[in-house]
Design an enzyme around this catalytic site. Structure first.
Site, PDB file in Angstrom:
ATOM      1  N   VAL A  48      23.020 -45.348   5.318  1.00  0.00           N
ATOM      2  CA  VAL A  48      23.489 -46.267   6.231  1.00  0.00           C
ATOM      3  C   VAL A  48      24.862 -45.893   6.874  1.00  0.00           C
ATOM      4  CG1 VAL A  48      24.234 -48.065   4.830  1.00  0.00           C
ATOM      5  CG2 VAL A  48      23.641 -48.642   7.035  1.00  0.00           C
ATOM      6  N   HIS A  71      28.298 -45.607  -9.801  1.00  0.00           N
ATOM      7  CA  HIS A  71      29.387 -45.120  -9.321  1.00  0.00           C
ATOM      8  C   HIS A  71      29.365 -43.437  -9.678  1.00  0.00           C
ATOM      9  CE1 HIS A  71      31.031 -49.299 -10.352  1.00  0.00           C
ATOM     10  NE2 HIS A  71      30.794 -49.414  -9.374  1.00  0.00           N
ATOM     11  N   HIS A  96      35.238 -49.610 -10.695  1.00  0.00           N
ATOM     12  CA  HIS A  96      34.438 -49.616  -9.587  1.00  0.00           C
ATOM     13  C   HIS A  96      34.976 -48.884  -8.506  1.00  0.00           C
ATOM     14  CE1 HIS A  96      31.906 -53.031 -10.733  1.00  0.00           C
ATOM     15  NE2 HIS A  96      32.748 -53.246 -11.779  1.00  0.00           N
TER      16      HIS A  96
HETATM   17  C1  LIG Z   1      23.994 -50.334  -5.131  1.00  0.00           C
HETATM   18  C2  LIG Z   1      25.441 -49.914  -5.163  1.00  0.00           C
HETATM   19  C3  LIG Z   1      26.477 -51.058  -5.886  1.00  0.00           C
HETATM   20  C4  LIG Z   1      27.917 -50.644  -5.746  1.00  0.00           C
HETATM   21  N1  LIG Z   1      28.842 -51.639  -6.232  1.00  0.00           N
HETATM   22  C5  LIG Z   1      30.001 -51.233  -5.977  1.00  0.00           C
HETATM   23  C6  LIG Z   1      31.179 -52.316  -6.452  1.00  0.00           C
HETATM   24  O1  LIG Z   1      30.585 -53.692  -6.754  1.00  0.00           O
HETATM   25  N2  LIG Z   1      32.250 -52.001  -6.162  1.00  0.00           N
HETATM   26  C7  LIG Z   1      32.671 -50.780  -5.923  1.00  0.00           C
HETATM   27  O2  LIG Z   1      34.003 -50.667  -5.953  1.00  0.00           O
HETATM   28  N3  LIG Z   1      31.846 -49.950  -5.755  1.00  0.00           N
HETATM   29  C8  LIG Z   1      30.527 -50.100  -5.726  1.00  0.00           C
HETATM   30  N4  LIG Z   1      29.469 -49.268  -5.368  1.00  0.00           N
HETATM   31  C9  LIG Z   1      30.140 -47.732  -5.034  1.00  0.00           C
HETATM   32  C10 LIG Z   1      30.776 -47.261  -4.003  1.00  0.00           C
HETATM   33  O3  LIG Z   1      30.334 -48.196  -2.892  1.00  0.00           O
HETATM   34  C11 LIG Z   1      30.669 -45.879  -3.631  1.00  0.00           C
HETATM   35  O4  LIG Z   1      31.446 -45.161  -4.835  1.00  0.00           O
HETATM   36  C12 LIG Z   1      31.267 -45.550  -2.302  1.00  0.00           C
HETATM   37  O5  LIG Z   1      30.792 -46.343  -1.401  1.00  0.00           O
HETATM   38  C13 LIG Z   1      31.034 -43.856  -2.152  1.00  0.00           C
HETATM   39  O6  LIG Z   1      31.638 -43.627  -1.203  1.00  0.00           O
HETATM   40  P1  LIG Z   1      31.448 -41.783  -0.850  1.00  0.00           P
HETATM   41  O7  LIG Z   1      32.022 -41.644   0.480  1.00  0.00           O
HETATM   42  O8  LIG Z   1      31.755 -41.032  -1.676  1.00  0.00           O
HETATM   43  O9  LIG Z   1      29.734 -41.977  -0.477  1.00  0.00           O
HETATM   44  P2  LIG Z   1      28.991 -42.718   0.390  1.00  0.00           P
HETATM   45  O10 LIG Z   1      29.647 -44.046   0.879  1.00  0.00           O
HETATM   46  O11 LIG Z   1      27.409 -42.856  -0.406  1.00  0.00           O
HETATM   47  O12 LIG Z   1      28.821 -41.951   1.701  1.00  0.00           O
HETATM   48  C14 LIG Z   1      27.828 -40.823   1.913  1.00  0.00           C
HETATM   49  C15 LIG Z   1      27.016 -40.905   3.109  1.00  0.00           C
HETATM   50  O13 LIG Z   1      26.246 -39.531   3.360  1.00  0.00           O
HETATM   51  C16 LIG Z   1      25.006 -39.837   4.129  1.00  0.00           C
HETATM   52  N5  LIG Z   1      24.343 -38.578   3.598  1.00  0.00           N
HETATM   53  C17 LIG Z   1      23.744 -38.043   2.551  1.00  0.00           C
HETATM   54  N6  LIG Z   1      23.255 -36.926   2.597  1.00  0.00           N
HETATM   55  C18 LIG Z   1      23.486 -36.545   3.844  1.00  0.00           C
HETATM   56  C19 LIG Z   1      23.082 -35.305   4.779  1.00  0.00           C
HETATM   57  N7  LIG Z   1      22.535 -34.412   4.189  1.00  0.00           N
HETATM   58  N8  LIG Z   1      23.324 -35.603   5.978  1.00  0.00           N
HETATM   59  C20 LIG Z   1      24.149 -36.350   6.704  1.00  0.00           C
HETATM   60  N9  LIG Z   1      24.513 -37.423   6.007  1.00  0.00           N
HETATM   61  C21 LIG Z   1      24.303 -37.474   4.597  1.00  0.00           C
HETATM   62  C22 LIG Z   1      24.571 -41.103   3.013  1.00  0.00           C
HETATM   63  O14 LIG Z   1      23.545 -41.586   4.110  1.00  0.00           O
HETATM   64  C23 LIG Z   1      25.739 -41.735   3.124  1.00  0.00           C
HETATM   65  O15 LIG Z   1      25.946 -42.834   4.262  1.00  0.00           O
HETATM   66  C24 LIG Z   1      28.130 -49.244  -5.507  1.00  0.00           C
HETATM   67  C25 LIG Z   1      27.575 -48.620  -4.840  1.00  0.00           C
HETATM   68  C26 LIG Z   1      25.896 -48.845  -4.744  1.00  0.00           C
HETATM   69  C27 LIG Z   1      24.922 -47.709  -4.170  1.00  0.00           C
END
Ligand SMILES: Cc1cc2nc3c(=O)[nH]c(=O)nc-3n(C[C@H](O)[C@H](O)[C@H](O)COP(=O)(O)OP(=O)(O)OC[C@H]3O[C@@H](n4cnc5c(N)ncnc54)[C@H](O)[C@@H]3O)c2cc1C
Ligand SMILES: *[C@@H]1O[C@H](CO)[C@@H](O)[C@H](O)[C@H]1NC(C)=O
Ligand SMILES: *[C@@H]1O[C@H](CO)[C@@H](O)[C@H](O)[C@H]1NC(C)=O
Ligand SMILES: *[C@@H]1O[C@H](CO)[C@@H](O)[C@H](O)[C@H]1NC(C)=O
Ligand SMILES: *[C@@H]1O[C@H](CO)[C@@H](O)[C@H](O)[C@H]1NC(C)=O
Ligand SMILES: *[C@@H]1O[C@H](CO)[C@@H](O)[C@H](O)[C@H]1NC(C)=O
Ligand SMILES: *[C@@H]1O[C@H](CO)[C@@H](O)[C@H](O)[C@H]1NC(C)=O
Ligand SMILES: *[C@@H]1O[C@H](CO)[C@@H](O)[C@H](O)[C@H]1NC(C)=O
Ligand SMILES: *[C@@H]1O[C@H](CO)[C@@H](O)[C@H](O)[C@H]1NC(C)=O
Ligand SMILES: *[C@@H]1O[C@H](CO)[C@@H](O)[C@H](O)[C@H]1NC(C)=O
Ligand SMILES: *[C@@H]1O[C@H](CO)[C@@H](O)[C@H](O)[C@H]1NC(C)=O
Ligand SMILES: *[C@@H]1O[C@H](CO)[C@@H](O)[C@H](O)[C@H]1NC(C)=O
Length: 630
Positions: free
Chosen positions: A118, A556, A599
């Site tokens: 999302v 995570h 987290h």
């Molecule tokens: C169910 C759940 C519960 C969690 N609980 C907590 C919590 O309570 N506290 C906390 O601090 N952290 C929590 N986390 C972890 C935290 O939310 C994540 O570590 C953080 O959001 C990751 O950020 P990011 O930018 O690395 O990746 P993301 O936010 O995952 O962003 C990656 C994005 O890339 C997109 N994507 C993937 N592949 C492609 C592609 N090929 N082309 C285009 N787009 C693509 C995905 O759709 C996604 O939107 C939780 C995570 C989850 C899933």
């Protein structure tokens, strides 16, 4: 004196956008449903509009002359109640679920890996727990060869990303001395809300009293680098209306209809990064999730990977950046042989213990699940008044104990010492670097001996389930593709409990939790362990119960494209540039060289804020050099 035309020509020559005619494109950051509306070329393309991607998109487009395209797999959330009301479960449509290969450490069971699917990524679907890691977490990153990435270097960015609001008086009175209202360690003007639920179940008092009675310190300020002890955590919510704060409503929505230089394509997956002869990343291929239509769009300056720790390595591998033997086996031409892409994978194995309470007469958090009429009443109160149990994150809450090893077992010195003889190379999956792993283990051995760094987290929101997470694992897994089909999930291998330290910590922690559950304050509730159960008593029995029931992920995932020396299996340098390439950076949780013991979301925000500054500074440097050389 520079004429405008000269500057423009220079810009075009540097950016490589080549002044190609623009297609008819939208005039502000609307969601583009099809690629006919995009330009042929943007200064920056951001791959993944999740947590980190939206932070960087926002900061780069502060300059109205900088054009940015974000390509995101998921769609904009519908601001549904499930993503805004903390106490409701998040709709499944916003979650991606991968399933690991069988894990020998879990008696060959598989484990799920959930991530956000999302705009806003993980923060739209997460548990809203919003605490920073310990000073030791980030200082370890710096020790691994990354100047500026220690606690002191990141603190300004933690502050930049948040607006902290202390809890309401009622909560402060209920938990005297347990929550610091000091603003100093916090930011008070950033996009992400950081605050507290304005309701709490009274039994949480027993949680704190229980830990205190067995010698665990109560920590009123876990966000200043000392993330240990029993504490009441901040959550990512706006204090004013007690609603979820996530990357989309913090970094995207406020600029969506304002900045004409930001475009966002949703419902499209990036499948490949294309390089020129000089190994500069120049364009990306992407495909529509609904029509399968493929497109290519150019990047004048840089391509920024933000697809998360589970997908960024997949896209790099598909593009020929990764371990050469793996790429060759799939017939992919190797552009840069970079063995670390996908290796060094870390998450936090978790065991969900179960308890029942015979002398617990208040409404419990489980009533939200089991008592529909009560849940409906609470929801109505929330909508009307923004108060009550629905202000507490679903299955979450915010009361935890973060325990250093010495507060889990008195045998901690001998346990740490016994690990120094572990044969690390026997534990690693194919292409991991033994020297990088050894460097990390050396740091972990010191951190596990410290009283200032937790190794296990025990959470309780007042219900039957008590999660125990081994938040600072020694084990390393991998994420590798096994097909050239970009729509297939990569192979997820957590390699859970491959290092003996992690199972040892788990066993000791189960016993520690029993000490807490047996303490007078918890016994006053008639607390009885129902799983694994007190008859599971010897270390061997506890170990078997853990291997039979634990899961690999505390949601995570991190570290699959680590910021570390190349010869150690690193993928990016301290400026987040992918080794061996030009114009390609990574800004998501994959760059954490070691998982943050806690987290991850607050750290993802801080890292992305810092990344944006690095990217801006890098461009200014290029401009200066060019002007000087003219
Ligand atoms: C169910 C759940 C519960 C969690 N609980 C907590 C919590 O309570 N506290 C906390 O601090 N952290 C929590 N986390 C972890 C935290 O939310 C994540 O570590 C953080 O959001 C990751 O950020 P990011 O930018 O690395 O990746 P993301 O936010 O995952 O962003 C990656 C994005 O890339 C997109 N994507 C993937 N592949 C492609 C592609 N090929 N082309 C285009 N787009 C693509 C995905 O759709 C996604 O939107 C939780 C995570 C989850 C899933
Ligand atoms: C994209 O589709 C959505 C939903 O159908 C619509 O509201 C929006 O206006 C469309 N955007 C453009 C730029 O066409
Ligand atoms: C969703 O939230 C609004 C208030 O924000 C409320 O009026 C509405 O009834 C809620 N919808 C459902 C299905 O609960
Ligand atoms: C797990 O699977 C491997 C390979 O199939 C096998 O050798 C091993 O005995 C299995 N372990 C358990 C506990 O079943
Ligand atoms: C851990 O134990 C030490 C020594 O007993 C004590 O000083 C410290 O406060 C404890 N830390 C926590 C987090 O409980
Ligand atoms: C897209 O491709 C998949 C297989 O890769 C196929 O199942 C699906 O029907 C295609 N969708 C359209 C709209 O062509
Ligand atoms: C469910 O909640 C209602 C209040 O809405 C309460 O009166 C009732 O006793 C609860 N039922 C159970 C089984 O706890
Ligand atoms: C509504 O909120 C006020 C304070 O904001 C509180 O005093 C009151 O108890 C709340 N009402 C309900 C029904 O929870
Ligand atoms: C360590 O493990 C590797 C790989 O399994 C093996 O080749 C090596 O002999 C082992 N070293 C020692 C000292 O046992
Ligand atoms: C890739 O691995 C997955 C397991 O993660 C398996 O289900 C799938 O069949 C494999 N695909 C190929 C092409 O080998
Ligand atoms: C049960 O809880 C009540 C109210 O908190 C308390 O007064 C009582 O002592 C408890 N009973 C036992 C056996 O602990
Ligand atoms: C403990 O008791 C449970 C339930 O009675 C039983 O299923 C389990 O096998 C027992 N475990 C051990 C190790 O005795």
């Amino acid at each position: 004196m520079w004429r405008f035309a000269q500057v423009l020509a220079l810009l075009i020559s540097i950016t490589g956008c080549n002044g190609s005619p623009l297609k008819h494109f939208a005039d502000h950051a609307v969601v583009l449903n099809h690629t006919k509306q995009t330009k042929d070329c943007y200064d920056y393309i951001i791959v993944g509009g999740g947590t980190s991607g939206l932070v960087v998109a926002n900061r780069l487009t502060e300059n109205p002359h900088t054009t940015v395209l974000v390509i995101e797999r998921g769609y904009i959330d519908g601001q549904d109640n499930g993503t805004t009301v903390p106490g409701l479960s998040v709709p499944n449509k916003y979650l991606n679920k991968d399933t690991s290969v069988p894990q020998p450490g879990l008696n060959n069971r598989t484990a799920p890996l959930y991530t956000g699917d999302v705009v806003g990524g993980g923060t739209v679907v997460n548990g809203m727990f919003f605490a920073r890691g310990a000073r030791a977490d980030y200082d370890a990153w710096e020790q691994l060869g990354n100047p500026g990435w220690g606690w002191d270097g990141l603190l300004p960015y933690f502050k930049k990303s948040e607006t902290f609001t202390p809890p309401i008086e009622g909560i402060q009175e209920m938990f005297p001395g347990i929550i610091s209202t000091d603003l100093e360690p916090h930011g008070i003007n950033g996009p992400v809300g950081s605050s507290f639920s304005n309701y709490q179940y009274p039994v949480i008092k027993n949680f704190f009293a229980g830990w205190k009675s067995i010698g665990v310190a109560i920590n009123s300020q876990p966000n200043d680098g000392e993330a240990t002890g029993a504490f009441y955590s901040t959550i990512s919510a706006y204090a004013k209306d007690q609603s979820r704060s996530h990357a989309s409503n913090a970094y995207y929505r406020p600029i969506a209809n304002v900045r004409k230089n930001l475009h966002l394509v949703t419902g499209h997956l990036v499948t490949k990064i294309n390089f020129d002869q000089e190994l500069r990343a120049v364009s990306v291929d992407f495909v529509s999730r609904t029509t399968n239509e493929t497109s290519t769009v150019g990047a004048g300056r840089e391509i920024i990977m933000a697809a998360g720790a589970a997908r960024t390595p997949q896209i790099l591998q598909l593009s020929g950046i990764g371990p050469q033997p793996l790429l060759s086996s799939l017939g992919i031409e190797t552009i840069v042989d970079l063995p670390g892409v996908g290796s060094n994978f870390q998450d936090q194995p978790t065991l969900y213990m179960q308890f029942s309470y015979s002398n617990y007469t208040f409404p419990t958090p489980d009533w939200v699940l089991s008592n529909a009429s009560w849940a409906a009443e609470q929801l109505a109160i929330y909508y009307k008044n923004r108060t009550g149990p629905m202000t507490i994150p679903y299955l979450g809450g915010s009361t935890v104990a973060f325990l250093p090893l010495q507060n889990i077992t008195s045998q901690y010195r001998s346990l740490v010492k016994s690990m120094s003889s572990t044969n690390l190379s026997s534990l690693l999956l194919s292409t991991d670097s033994t020297s990088g792993y050894a460097a990390q283990i050396k740091i972990l051995q010191a951190v596990y001996s410290s009283s200032h760094a937790a190794v296990a987290e025990i959470a309780w929101e007042g219900g039957d389930t008590i999660p125990l997470a081994m938040i600072r694992p020694y084990s390393r897994g991998a994420i590798y593709i096994n097909t050239t089909d970009p729509l297939a999930a990569p192979v997820v291998n957590f390699n859970t409990f491959s290092h003996p330290m992690d199972i040892a910590v788990a066993i000791a922690s189960v016993k520690k939790i029993r000490g807490w559950a047996s303490s007078p304050p918890m016994q006053a509730l008639g607390t009885v362990e129902t799983f694994p159960g007190r008859n599971v008593s010897t270390d061997t029995q506890i170990e078997e119960a853990i291997r039979d029931a634990a899961t690999s992920s505390w949601q995570h995932p991190s570290s699959t494209t680590a910021m570390m020396k190349r010869e150690w299996g690193g993928v990016v340098d301290a400026e987040l540039r992918v080794y061996g390439t030009k114009g390609l950076r990574i800004v998501d949780a994959g760059i954490f060289p070691m998982v943050v013991a806690g987290h991850s979301s607050s750290s993802v925000y801080a890292v992305a804020e810092k990344a944006a500054d690095i990217i801006k500074a890098g461009w200014q440097e290029i401009m200066r050099d060019h002007i000087q050389h003219k």
